[in-house]
Motif scaffolding. Sequence first.
Motif, short mmCIF file in Angstrom:
data_model
loop_
_atom_site.label_atom_id
_atom_site.label_comp_id
_atom_site.label_asym_id
_atom_site.label_seq_id
_atom_site.Cartn_x
_atom_site.Cartn_y
_atom_site.Cartn_z
N ARG A 240 26.24 17.52 58.55
CA ARG A 240 26.99 16.30 58.77
C ARG A 240 27.85 16.44 60.03
O ARG A 240 28.58 17.43 60.19
CB ARG A 240 27.89 16.00 57.58
N GLY A 241 27.73 15.46 60.92
CA GLY A 241 28.51 15.53 62.14
C GLY A 241 28.38 14.26 62.95
O GLY A 241 27.69 13.31 62.56
N ASP A 242 29.06 14.22 64.07
CA ASP A 242 29.02 13.09 64.99
C ASP A 242 28.02 13.43 66.09
O ASP A 242 28.31 14.22 66.99
CB ASP A 242 30.41 12.84 65.57
N LYS A 243 26.84 12.83 66.00
CA LYS A 243 25.75 13.15 66.92
C LYS A 243 26.13 12.88 68.37
O LYS A 243 25.85 13.69 69.26
CB LYS A 243 24.51 12.35 66.53
N GLU A 244 26.78 11.76 68.63
CA GLU A 244 27.13 11.40 70.01
C GLU A 244 28.14 12.38 70.60
O GLU A 244 28.06 12.73 71.78
CB GLU A 244 27.65 9.96 70.07
N GLN A 245 29.09 12.81 69.78
CA GLN A 245 30.07 13.79 70.28
C GLN A 245 29.38 15.10 70.62
O GLN A 245 29.68 15.73 71.65
CB GLN A 245 31.15 14.04 69.22
N LEU A 246 28.44 15.54 69.79
CA LEU A 246 27.74 16.80 70.04
C LEU A 246 26.84 16.70 71.26
O LEU A 246 26.74 17.65 72.05
CB LEU A 246 26.94 17.21 68.81
N ILE A 247 26.19 15.56 71.45
CA ILE A 247 25.39 15.34 72.66
C ILE A 247 26.29 15.46 73.89
O ILE A 247 25.95 16.14 74.87
CB ILE A 247 24.70 13.97 72.63
N GLN A 248 27.47 14.84 73.83
CA GLN A 248 28.38 14.88 74.97
C GLN A 248 28.88 16.29 75.23
O GLN A 248 28.97 16.74 76.38
CB GLN A 248 29.57 13.95 74.72
N ALA A 249 29.18 17.03 74.15
CA ALA A 249 29.68 18.40 74.30
C ALA A 249 28.64 19.29 74.97
O ALA A 249 28.93 20.01 75.94
CB ALA A 249 30.07 18.97 72.94
N ILE A 250 27.41 19.24 74.48
CA ILE A 250 26.35 20.10 75.02
C ILE A 250 25.95 19.65 76.42
O ILE A 250 25.67 20.47 77.30
CB ILE A 250 25.15 20.13 74.06
N LEU A 251 25.96 18.33 76.64
CA LEU A 251 25.66 17.82 77.98
C LEU A 251 26.71 18.29 78.98
O LEU A 251 26.37 18.66 80.12
CB LEU A 251 25.61 16.29 77.95
N ASN A 252 27.98 18.30 78.59
CA ASN A 252 29.03 18.76 79.49
C ASN A 252 28.80 20.22 79.89
O ASN A 252 28.94 20.60 81.06
CB ASN A 252 30.41 18.63 78.83
N ILE A 253 28.43 21.06 78.91
CA ILE A 253 28.18 22.47 79.20
C ILE A 253 26.96 22.62 80.11
O ILE A 253 26.99 23.34 81.12
CB ILE A 253 27.97 23.27 77.89
N THR A 333 36.95 20.36 72.38
CA THR A 333 37.59 19.43 71.44
C THR A 333 36.58 18.85 70.47
O THR A 333 36.80 18.80 69.25
CB THR A 333 38.31 18.30 72.20
N PHE A 334 35.43 18.40 70.99
CA PHE A 334 34.40 17.80 70.13
C PHE A 334 33.86 18.81 69.13
O PHE A 334 33.63 18.48 67.96
CB PHE A 334 33.26 17.23 70.97
N VAL A 335 33.63 20.05 69.57
CA VAL A 335 33.09 21.07 68.66
C VAL A 335 34.13 21.46 67.61
O VAL A 335 33.80 21.66 66.44
CB VAL A 335 32.62 22.30 69.47
N GLN A 336 35.38 21.54 68.01
CA GLN A 336 36.43 21.87 67.04
C GLN A 336 36.60 20.76 66.00
O GLN A 336 37.01 21.04 64.87
CB GLN A 336 37.74 22.16 67.76
N GLN A 337 36.28 19.52 66.36
CA GLN A 337 36.31 18.45 65.37
C GLN A 337 35.20 18.61 64.34
O GLN A 337 35.22 17.96 63.29
CB GLN A 337 36.21 17.09 66.08
N HIS A 338 34.25 19.51 64.62
CA HIS A 338 33.21 19.86 63.65
C HIS A 338 33.51 21.23 63.01
O HIS A 338 32.61 21.87 62.47
CB HIS A 338 31.83 19.90 64.34
N LEU A 339 34.78 21.66 63.09
CA LEU A 339 35.26 22.93 62.51
C LEU A 339 34.67 24.15 63.20
O LEU A 339 34.66 25.26 62.65
CB LEU A 339 34.95 23.00 61.00
N GLY A 340 34.13 23.94 64.41
CA GLY A 340 33.49 25.03 65.14
C GLY A 340 34.30 25.50 66.33
O GLY A 340 35.48 25.14 66.50
N VAL A 341 33.64 26.28 67.18
CA VAL A 341 34.30 26.82 68.36
C VAL A 341 33.25 27.11 69.42
O VAL A 341 32.08 27.35 69.11
CB VAL A 341 35.08 28.11 68.01
N ILE A 342 33.66 27.04 70.69
CA ILE A 342 32.79 27.44 71.80
C ILE A 342 33.36 28.72 72.40
O ILE A 342 34.56 28.81 72.70
CB ILE A 342 32.73 26.36 72.90
#
Length: 360
Positions: A240-253, A333-342
């Motif tokens: 479960r997560g926010d697909k658009e936020q994760l796309i943006q996070a990975i795209l930024n990297i 920020t987007f990854v931490q909103q999914h309880l994760g970390v980069i």
Amino acid sequence: MKTKTALPTGTEGLELLASAVLLLDGEGRVAYANPAAENLLESSIKALRQQKMTDLFLNGDQLVQVFEQALAHQFDEMRQDLILDRIGREPLWVDTIVTALERSDTPVLLELRENVQQLKLEREERLLDQSQVNKELIRNLAHEIKNPLGGIRGAAQLLELELPERHLKELREYTQVIIKEADRLQTLVDRLLAPHRLAHIVSDVNIHEVCERVRSLMMAEFPHGLTIHRDYDLSLPQFRGDKEQLIQAILNIAHNAAQALADRIQDGDADLTFQTRIVRQVTLAKVRYRLALDLHIIDNGPGIPLDIQERIFYPLVSGRDGGSGLGLTLAQTFVQQHLGVIECESRPGFTDFRVLIPLP
């Protein structure tokens, strides 16, 4: 011909150990250090030999009492978790094992095992603390900038309306500069505030669909000179997560990586790799998870400059001219909103951004 230094009797097996081993004489001086100890302490056996154990670390006195107890054979083996400080270098988080030996020349063995888990927890805590400070700084700074910007832009527009006709053309150029720069800053402020404004839209996420979307966007922008490799573990479950936020996070990297690869893209040998795995028993933000997504975005670029490696997730920190310094901040920020970390590891020719997100 260079001769190899003779090893003390009975130490041959210690040469092969992965943990750092020091043999100490009765006064606490180093009589022997195995290759792993040379690597850990970043010093040769020649430099280490005859140094006192207490001189190796700024807080080496922590080891004195246990050394004296070992010397007096008050125990066979003693274990401790210590943070050993060093001049001009990172502290060592180590599990120490002090063993009393039946040897007159080297009666005490000191074994140092780097506490990787503790290092990881400390790094994650630092990232989370940094992220929280960033959020507060961003919110406060953005709101402080936003209100005056509207006033500056409005004043420039009113001023433009009042310009005399005969000077309108040459003076309008200046008012337009003010308006355009105010708009540019407004866009920057909106980007800073975006993660805190947008609703978190939760749905089932397939991380490979996210990676493929990013890959297609990257290939459209960089059709020549950049090869994107895929190394996917297709057994990864949805979460479960926010697909658009994760796309943006990975795209930024990925976009940051492509910009760092500019010279290699021009030469035609730029590589970017998306790799997915499952890791088990992971601790994130002091919470233990049974499973986690382990996503790596790896490039063969020049690496992140050493002077900013510890600050790359800070807002407005960029390793290239003209960069906004917001891409990685927003990604974290987007990854931490999914309880994760980069996390990031970088050296010339290799940069690896690792995204960890808990799985159900």
